[in-house]
Design a protein around this motif. Structure first.
Motif, PDB file in Angstrom:
ATOM      1  N   MET A   1       0.828  -1.196   0.000  1.00  0.00           N
ATOM      2  CA  MET A   1       0.000   0.000   0.000  1.00  0.00           C
ATOM      3  C   MET A   1       0.866   1.250   0.000  1.00  0.00           C
ATOM      4  N   LYS A   2       0.266   2.327  -0.451  1.00  0.00           N
ATOM      5  CA  LYS A   2       0.925   3.621  -0.364  1.00  0.00           C
ATOM      6  C   LYS A   2       0.456   4.288   0.925  1.00  0.00           C
ATOM      7  N   ILE A   3       1.388   4.504   1.838  1.00  0.00           N
ATOM      8  CA  ILE A   3       1.067   5.000   3.170  1.00  0.00           C
ATOM      9  C   ILE A   3       1.826   6.294   3.440  1.00  0.00           C
ATOM     10  N   ALA A   4       1.119   7.294   3.934  1.00  0.00           N
ATOM     11  CA  ALA A   4       1.743   8.535   4.392  1.00  0.00           C
ATOM     12  C   ALA A   4       1.622   8.600   5.905  1.00  0.00           C
ATOM     13  N   VAL A   5       2.685   9.009   6.578  1.00  0.00           N
ATOM     14  CA  VAL A   5       2.655   9.133   8.028  1.00  0.00           C
ATOM     15  C   VAL A   5       2.934  10.586   8.399  1.00  0.00           C
ATOM     16  N   VAL A   6       1.921  11.253   8.935  1.00  0.00           N
ATOM     17  CA  VAL A   6       2.054  12.636   9.381  1.00  0.00           C
ATOM     18  C   VAL A   6       2.703  12.640  10.760  1.00  0.00           C
ATOM     19  N   ALA A   7       3.685  13.516  10.955  1.00  0.00           N
ATOM     20  CA  ALA A   7       4.487  13.542  12.182  1.00  0.00           C
ATOM     21  C   ALA A   7       5.280  12.245  12.327  1.00  0.00           C
ATOM     22  N   ALA A   8       5.901  11.857  11.222  1.00  0.00           N
ATOM     23  CA  ALA A   8       6.597  10.569  11.169  1.00  0.00           C
ATOM     24  C   ALA A   8       7.840  10.509  12.038  1.00  0.00           C
ATOM     25  N   SER A   9       8.384  11.642  12.403  1.00  0.00           N
ATOM     26  CA  SER A   9       9.598  11.633  13.223  1.00  0.00           C
ATOM     27  C   SER A   9       9.312  11.609  14.718  1.00  0.00           C
ATOM     28  N   GLY A  10       8.037  11.660  15.096  1.00  0.00           N
ATOM     29  CA  GLY A  10       7.685  11.536  16.505  1.00  0.00           C
ATOM     30  C   GLY A  10       7.871  10.108  16.980  1.00  0.00           C
ATOM     31  N   ARG A  11       7.722   9.905  18.262  1.00  0.00           N
ATOM     32  CA  ARG A  11       8.030   8.587  18.846  1.00  0.00           C
ATOM     33  C   ARG A  11       7.168   7.473  18.260  1.00  0.00           C
ATOM     34  N   ALA A  12       5.858   7.644  18.270  1.00  0.00           N
ATOM     35  CA  ALA A  12       4.974   6.622  17.705  1.00  0.00           C
ATOM     36  C   ALA A  12       5.045   6.619  16.186  1.00  0.00           C
ATOM     37  N   GLY A  13       5.054   7.793  15.595  1.00  0.00           N
ATOM     38  CA  GLY A  13       5.096   7.897  14.146  1.00  0.00           C
ATOM     39  C   GLY A  13       6.307   7.232  13.535  1.00  0.00           C
ATOM     40  N   LYS A  14       7.444   7.388  14.180  1.00  0.00           N
ATOM     41  CA  LYS A  14       8.681   6.789  13.665  1.00  0.00           C
ATOM     42  C   LYS A  14       8.602   5.268  13.678  1.00  0.00           C
ATOM     43  N   LEU A  15       8.107   4.692  14.760  1.00  0.00           N
ATOM     44  CA  LEU A  15       8.005   3.239  14.856  1.00  0.00           C
ATOM     45  C   LEU A  15       7.004   2.677  13.854  1.00  0.00           C
ATOM     46  N   ILE A  16       5.892   3.369  13.673  1.00  0.00           N
ATOM     47  CA  ILE A  16       4.890   2.929  12.699  1.00  0.00           C
ATOM     48  C   ILE A  16       5.458   3.024  11.285  1.00  0.00           C
ATOM     49  N   THR A  17       6.137   4.112  11.008  1.00  0.00           N
ATOM     50  CA  THR A  17       6.752   4.290   9.690  1.00  0.00           C
ATOM     51  C   THR A  17       7.741   3.175   9.391  1.00  0.00           C
ATOM     52  N   ASN A  18       8.636   2.929  10.334  1.00  0.00           N
ATOM     53  CA  ASN A  18       9.668   1.916  10.111  1.00  0.00           C
ATOM     54  C   ASN A  18       9.081   0.514   9.972  1.00  0.00           C
ATOM     55  N   GLU A  19       8.024   0.230  10.737  1.00  0.00           N
ATOM     56  CA  GLU A  19       7.376  -1.079  10.649  1.00  0.00           C
ATOM     57  C   GLU A  19       6.715  -1.250   9.288  1.00  0.00           C
ATOM     58  N   ALA A  20       6.070  -0.209   8.797  1.00  0.00           N
ATOM     59  CA  ALA A  20       5.434  -0.279   7.480  1.00  0.00           C
ATOM     60  C   ALA A  20       6.474  -0.450   6.370  1.00  0.00           C
ATOM     61  N   VAL A  21       7.619   0.193   6.522  1.00  0.00           N
ATOM     62  CA  VAL A  21       8.707   0.040   5.551  1.00  0.00           C
ATOM     63  C   VAL A  21       9.209  -1.401   5.544  1.00  0.00           C
ATOM     64  N   LYS A  22       9.361  -1.978   6.737  1.00  0.00           N
ATOM     65  CA  LYS A  22       9.843  -3.356   6.845  1.00  0.00           C
ATOM     66  C   LYS A  22       8.907  -4.335   6.138  1.00  0.00           C
ATOM     67  N   ARG A  23       7.633  -3.992   6.090  1.00  0.00           N
ATOM     68  CA  ARG A  23       6.645  -4.869   5.446  1.00  0.00           C
ATOM     69  C   ARG A  23       6.460  -4.541   3.961  1.00  0.00           C
TER      70      ARG A  23
END
Length: 210
Positions: A1-23
């Motif tokens: 999927m194409k996913i955008a993460v707003v506030a991606a550098s925040g604590r939760a945002g960063k982990l969600i972003t990195n997990e989505a990248v890993k998948r």
């Protein structure tokens, strides 16, 4: 999927972003300043400057924006409504990093966790601000959204157990009588919920099983 993460550098945002990248999802980090995630694509823009044109190509937009200063509590509502406005009438689904204060502690859905005597006094302003935003989101029939609440104890430095349950909008304790989730497990479950593609216009929550 194409996913955008707003506030991606925040604590939760960063982990969600990195997990989505890993998948192997195609992830764009939307940040105001320098990107600190593993996302290959970056949109450097303030949340309030985002438009329909910026977001229309995404399948999922993750809202990981948050504020904690008592004087900024209205930003929870205004930021969420701005993103809902941008996505109004589209098929793009807005996944929100929510709070636990809005979880119901009764089956009649009258009393929320924030209303209990045990709820930390210092956390009440944030909880009230996030509940206000969620209440307004529930009125938005024009947008697709999922509000993802953590358990009562949201542990920033907690370990990854990969042992969690995604449930509805009622407060739940595990067999040990605890309501907790680490940020790492929350990120895993959050992306699970995105991939499940079965939630819409609902609040869900995540808790650690042990």
């Amino acid at each position: 999927m194409k996913i955008a993460v707003v506030a991606a550098s925040g604590r939760a945002g960063k982990l969600i972003t990195n997990e989505a990248v890993k998948r192997n999802h195609e992830v764009t980090a939307i940040v105001r300043h320098k990107n600190q995630t593993e996302a290959s694509y970056v949109l450097q823009k303030d949340l309030y400057d985002l438009t329909y044109q910026d977001l229309k190509e995404f399948d999922i937009v993750v809202d990981a924006f948050g504020v904690w200063n008592p004087s900024d509590m209205d930003l929870h509502d205004s930021s969420l409504m701005h993103l809902a406005d941008c996505l109004s009438g589209t098929s793009t689904k807005l996944f929100v990093v929510g709070g636990a204060g809005s979880l119901y502690i009764d089956s009649e859905h009258v009393k929320q966790l924030k209303d209990t005597p045990e709820f930390p006094e210092e956390a009440k302003p944030v909880a009230e601000g996030m509940v206000k935003a969620l209440d307004h989101l529930k009125e938005r029939g024009d947008a697709q959204w999922v509000y993802v609440s953590p358990a009562a104890s949201f542990i920033a430095d907690g370990v990854k157990t990969e042992d969690y349950t995604i449930t509805d909008n009622e407060y739940v304790e595990n067999k040990a009588g605890e309501s907790k989730i680490s940020y790492q497990d929350y990120a895993l479950a959050f992306v699970d919920a995105v991939e499940a593609d079965k939630y819409n216009q609902v609040q869900i929550s995540i808790y650690q099983n042990a």
